[in-house]
Design a protein around this motif. Sequence first.
Motif, PDB file in Angstrom:
ATOM      1  N   LEU A 143      32.140  61.197  14.146  1.00  0.00           N
ATOM      2  CA  LEU A 143      31.663  61.122  15.527  1.00  0.00           C
ATOM      3  C   LEU A 143      30.188  60.708  15.587  1.00  0.00           C
ATOM      4  O   LEU A 143      29.792  59.939  16.462  1.00  0.00           O
TER       5      LEU A 143
ATOM      6  N   PHE B 171      29.175  57.418  17.649  1.00  0.00           N
ATOM      7  CA  PHE B 171      28.400  57.659  18.873  1.00  0.00           C
ATOM      8  C   PHE B 171      26.909  57.805  18.569  1.00  0.00           C
ATOM      9  O   PHE B 171      26.217  58.617  19.178  1.00  0.00           O
TER      10      PHE B 171
ATOM     11  N   GLN C 195      24.505  57.708  21.683  1.00  0.00           N
ATOM     12  CA  GLN C 195      24.657  58.870  22.548  1.00  0.00           C
ATOM     13  C   GLN C 195      24.128  60.130  21.872  1.00  0.00           C
ATOM     14  O   GLN C 195      23.479  60.946  22.509  1.00  0.00           O
ATOM     15  N   CYS C 196      24.415  60.273  20.594  1.00  0.00           N
ATOM     16  CA  CYS C 196      23.954  61.455  19.861  1.00  0.00           C
ATOM     17  C   CYS C 196      22.440  61.486  19.776  1.00  0.00           C
ATOM     18  O   CYS C 196      21.827  62.537  19.908  1.00  0.00           O
TER      19      CYS C 196
ATOM     20  N   ARG D 227      24.569  65.435  22.638  1.00  0.00           N
ATOM     21  CA  ARG D 227      25.804  65.980  23.211  1.00  0.00           C
ATOM     22  C   ARG D 227      26.824  64.867  23.405  1.00  0.00           C
ATOM     23  O   ARG D 227      26.460  63.732  23.693  1.00  0.00           O
ATOM     24  N   LEU D 228      28.090  65.242  23.281  1.00  0.00           N
ATOM     25  CA  LEU D 228      29.180  64.303  23.546  1.00  0.00           C
ATOM     26  C   LEU D 228      30.154  64.957  24.509  1.00  0.00           C
ATOM     27  O   LEU D 228      30.617  66.080  24.267  1.00  0.00           O
ATOM     28  N   SER D 229      30.474  64.283  25.602  1.00  0.00           N
ATOM     29  CA  SER D 229      31.441  64.809  26.564  1.00  0.00           C
ATOM     30  C   SER D 229      32.849  64.663  26.012  1.00  0.00           C
ATOM     31  O   SER D 229      33.206  63.609  25.483  1.00  0.00           O
TER      32      SER D 229
ATOM     33  N   SER E  61      31.017  69.707  26.582  1.00  0.00           N
ATOM     34  CA  SER E  61      30.251  68.823  25.705  1.00  0.00           C
ATOM     35  C   SER E  61      30.153  69.442  24.324  1.00  0.00           C
ATOM     36  O   SER E  61      29.960  70.658  24.194  1.00  0.00           O
TER      37      SER E  61
ATOM     38  N   ARG F 135      25.300  69.216  19.109  1.00  0.00           N
ATOM     39  CA  ARG F 135      24.959  68.854  17.730  1.00  0.00           C
ATOM     40  C   ARG F 135      24.184  69.997  17.064  1.00  0.00           C
ATOM     41  O   ARG F 135      23.212  70.499  17.620  1.00  0.00           O
TER      42      ARG F 135
ATOM     43  N   LEU G  45      38.104  62.122  23.524  1.00  0.00           N
ATOM     44  CA  LEU G  45      36.868  61.564  24.075  1.00  0.00           C
ATOM     45  C   LEU G  45      36.981  60.064  24.200  1.00  0.00           C
ATOM     46  O   LEU G  45      37.790  59.432  23.516  1.00  0.00           O
TER      47      LEU G  45
ATOM     48  N   PRO H 233      33.704  54.568  22.062  1.00  0.00           N
ATOM     49  CA  PRO H 233      32.446  53.888  22.362  1.00  0.00           C
ATOM     50  C   PRO H 233      32.651  52.417  22.663  1.00  0.00           C
ATOM     51  O   PRO H 233      33.605  51.816  22.276  1.00  0.00           O
TER      52      PRO H 233
END
Length: 102
Positions: free
Chosen positions: A35, A39, A42-43, A48-50, A63, A66, A99, A102
């Motif tokens: 992940l 991502f 985003q990370c 955070r990842l939704s 979310s 990390r 999720l 990307p």
Amino acid sequence: MKNMLHYEFDANLWQVPGRGGWHMLNLPLQLSSELKLLFTHQCAARGRLSVEVQIEDQLWQTSLLRDDSASVFLLPVKFEVRKDLKLKAGDLCTVKLKLKAP
């Protein structure tokens, strides 16, 4: 669903130390690494990842957080889910995670 990534894993629920501590699940190290690669932007921006999560019959949006010290993502399990499923720290959970790609 189109453009969605689906994962399933087992993890033990644990409680963050302290009064009223959150309950979390650690994503497996290999999944967390994947992940982070997928991502990266985003990370880096928020850490955070939704995601959409399902444990047994409970489905909710949250979310991933990390945890750089452990190189994994943490999945918070909200009180209502724990209450409905009678989950407590130490319980093994089978998690379905979804999720947006990307």
